[in-house]
Design an enzyme around this catalytic site. Structure first.
Site, short mmCIF file in Angstrom:
data_model
loop_
_atom_site.label_atom_id
_atom_site.label_comp_id
_atom_site.label_asym_id
_atom_site.label_seq_id
_atom_site.Cartn_x
_atom_site.Cartn_y
_atom_site.Cartn_z
N ARG A 1 0.83 -1.21 0.00
CA ARG A 1 0.00 0.00 0.00
C ARG A 1 0.86 1.26 0.00
NH1 ARG A 1 -4.36 -2.07 3.74
NH2 ARG A 1 -3.57 -0.93 5.52
N ARG B 1 8.68 6.60 -4.30
CA ARG B 1 8.83 7.54 -5.42
C ARG B 1 10.25 8.02 -5.59
NH1 ARG B 1 4.46 10.93 -3.51
NH2 ARG B 1 2.62 9.80 -4.17
N ARG C 1 -8.64 -5.33 14.25
CA ARG C 1 -7.75 -4.54 15.10
C ARG C 1 -8.54 -3.32 15.53
NH1 ARG C 1 -3.52 -5.65 17.89
NH2 ARG C 1 -2.25 -3.79 17.48
N ARG D 1 0.54 7.47 15.60
CA ARG D 1 0.41 8.76 14.92
C ARG D 1 -0.09 9.80 15.92
NH1 ARG D 1 -2.74 6.75 9.41
NH2 ARG D 1 -4.17 5.61 10.70
N GLU E 1 -2.91 8.32 18.53
CA GLU E 1 -3.59 7.10 18.06
C GLU E 1 -2.80 5.87 18.51
OE1 GLU E 1 -4.92 7.37 13.96
OE2 GLU E 1 -4.50 5.25 13.67
N TYR F 1 -10.84 -3.85 3.71
CA TYR F 1 -10.26 -2.55 4.01
C TYR F 1 -10.59 -1.60 2.87
CZ TYR F 1 -7.91 1.42 5.41
OH TYR F 1 -7.72 2.72 5.77
N ASP G 1 -11.18 2.35 1.44
CA ASP G 1 -11.07 3.79 1.64
C ASP G 1 -12.46 4.39 1.39
OD1 ASP G 1 -8.49 4.31 2.48
OD2 ASP G 1 -7.68 4.20 0.45
#
Ligand code: FAD
Ligand code: UDP
Length: 365
Positions: free
Chosen positions: A173, A177, A250, A281, A301, A349, A351
């Protein structure tokens, strides 16, 4: 028997709201119920001190689907927010996702893409066979140095097990770059709805009957009798009373603080990639909407194991859970007047844009 509603929608999250909006616009009668005391599901934002707080974790809208982008723009104006998180490891700051800014920080002599390729190629040689777990996959993608600084700790905290015991696909995921581009996503469209996600979902549900604090399972037979079609967006296994066993999830814990400070971390999302802290995070909500007020709100988090009564956030897609989910999907196909949709009911999962896309492609004639 004539039913009171054409559609009963269980769950006022993004999947439920999209189907409800489409059905209502098509002239159907619709009732939406949600067991929580608010609409919008996990994209719920709450305004505190003039800041829209993402109560169930940071949500950045991004999509490559033209139809999804056109659809959602009817209900909100999106700002120009671009997700460019930073990662902190051992007191140093790195850019995410892995790009030339990251590589230049890690290797002193790395300035050009050719330099980065040279370093990564050398480190990749450690893996001489097809990767069999997440650790091997990560090293074969970016090498051990980056793996240890930016992936290992974060991933082990997130999933609660060593990277050697996790499937390789999770790490695919993350984009890599060879340009100086800190944009986390490759998608054509990206942004945050100005005024928050709750306002956006409110607009989607305008004119539709919504009952909050209403759990479908408290009186399943009564709710089923109300409508000709049911759209179910709760957990897949719960619909079938866990008859084949429980799917694994989770969970997360959020700790939120209001600070008398204008700007705490200078970035909406900061990842903590080491094992020295338990959280993964820290979110500073005002930066999603370029806020400038004297106060700020931050959220830590913490990933956690799912226990009864907690929220189900992430599916755990290993072989065992995927097989169990497939067995439940077989049962779901037999429920002829029920549409199972969204992240919980499909055990996927997704988005936000995937959820909208699925809902737009669902036949509600
Ligand atoms: P939900 O939002 O979970 O809605 C389901 C609703 O059903 C809930 O409101 C629930 O209360 C209700 N419900 C369940 N059972 C019952 C019942 N028995 N009776 C009545 N109501 C019931 N996506 C992105 O695109 N960008 C991001 O940056 C992003 N960040 C994320 C961060 C985190 C921490 C997580 C966990 C997810 C993130 N996502 C992100 C994914 C996004 O949250 C989902 O795609 C989306 O919210 C799923 O919508 P949904 O309608 O399927 O589910
Ligand atoms: N990840 C990582 N380091 C980071 C951020 C993410 O190694 O700083 C890995 C981790 O394995 C995580 C996966 O990438 O599970 C996907 O993370 P992302 O933040 O993209 O997805 P989310 O958790 O928001 O769904």
């Amino acid at each position: 028997m004539v039913k009171k509603y054409d559609y009963l929608i269980v769950g006022a999250g993004l999947f439920g709201a999209t189907i409800a909006e489409r059905a209502h616009r098509a002239g159907k009668s619709v009732l939406v119920i949600d067991k929580r005391n608010h609409i919008a599901g996990n994209i719920y934002t709450e305004n505190q001190h003039g800041i829209n707080v993402h109560k169930y974790g940071a949500h950045i809208f991004h999509t490559d689907y033209d139809d999804v982008w056109q659809y959602i723009n009817q209900f909100a104006e999106f700002n120009r927010f671009t997700n460019s998180p930073i990662a902190i490891f051992d007191g140093k700051v790195y850019n995410m996702p892995f790009n030339m800014n990251t590589f230049a920080k890690i290797w002193d002599d790395c300035i050009t893409p050719a330099d980065a390729i040279k370093h990564i190629k050398k480190e990749r040689q450690e893996i001489t066979h097809p990767p069999t777990n997440l650790e091997e996959q990560a090293i074969s993608l970016v090498g051990r140095t980056i793996y240890e600084i930016l992936i290992k700790g974060y991933t082990e905290k997130q999933w609660g097990r060593p990277c050697t015991k996790l499937p390789a696909f999770i790490i695919k995921r993350l984009p890599v770059r060879l340009t100086y581009d800190n944009n986390y996503f490759n998608d054509k469209y990206q942004g945050i709805p100005i005024g928050g996600y709750t306002k956006m979902v409110e607009k989607m549900l305008s004119g539709i009957e919504v009952r909050l604090n209403t759990d479908f399972f408290k009186d399943k037979a009564k709710y089923q009798s109300l409508a000709s079609h049911i759209v179910y967006t709760g957990p897949l296994d719960e619909y079938f009373d866990y008859q084949l066993g429980e799917l694994e999830w989770r969970s997360l814990k959020f700790e939120t603080k209001v600070l008398d400070e204008e700007n705490h971390q200078g970035c909406a999302v900061v990842n903590y990639t080491g094992h020295d802290v338990e959280y993964t995070r820290v979110i500073e909500h005002k930066h999603f909407e370029f806020g400038t007020g004297p106060k700020t709100i931050i959220t830590y988090e913490y990933p956690s194991a799912y226990r009864k009564g907690a929220e189900k956030y992430y599916t755990v897609n290993n072989k065992q859970n995927d097989q169990l989910a497939d067995a439940y999907r077989k049962l779901a196909r037999k429920e002829s007047n029920v549409i199972f949709g969204g992240r919980l009911a499909e055990y996927q999962y997704y988005d936000m844009d995937d959820v909208i896309k699925k809902a737009l492609d669902t036949d509600i004639s």
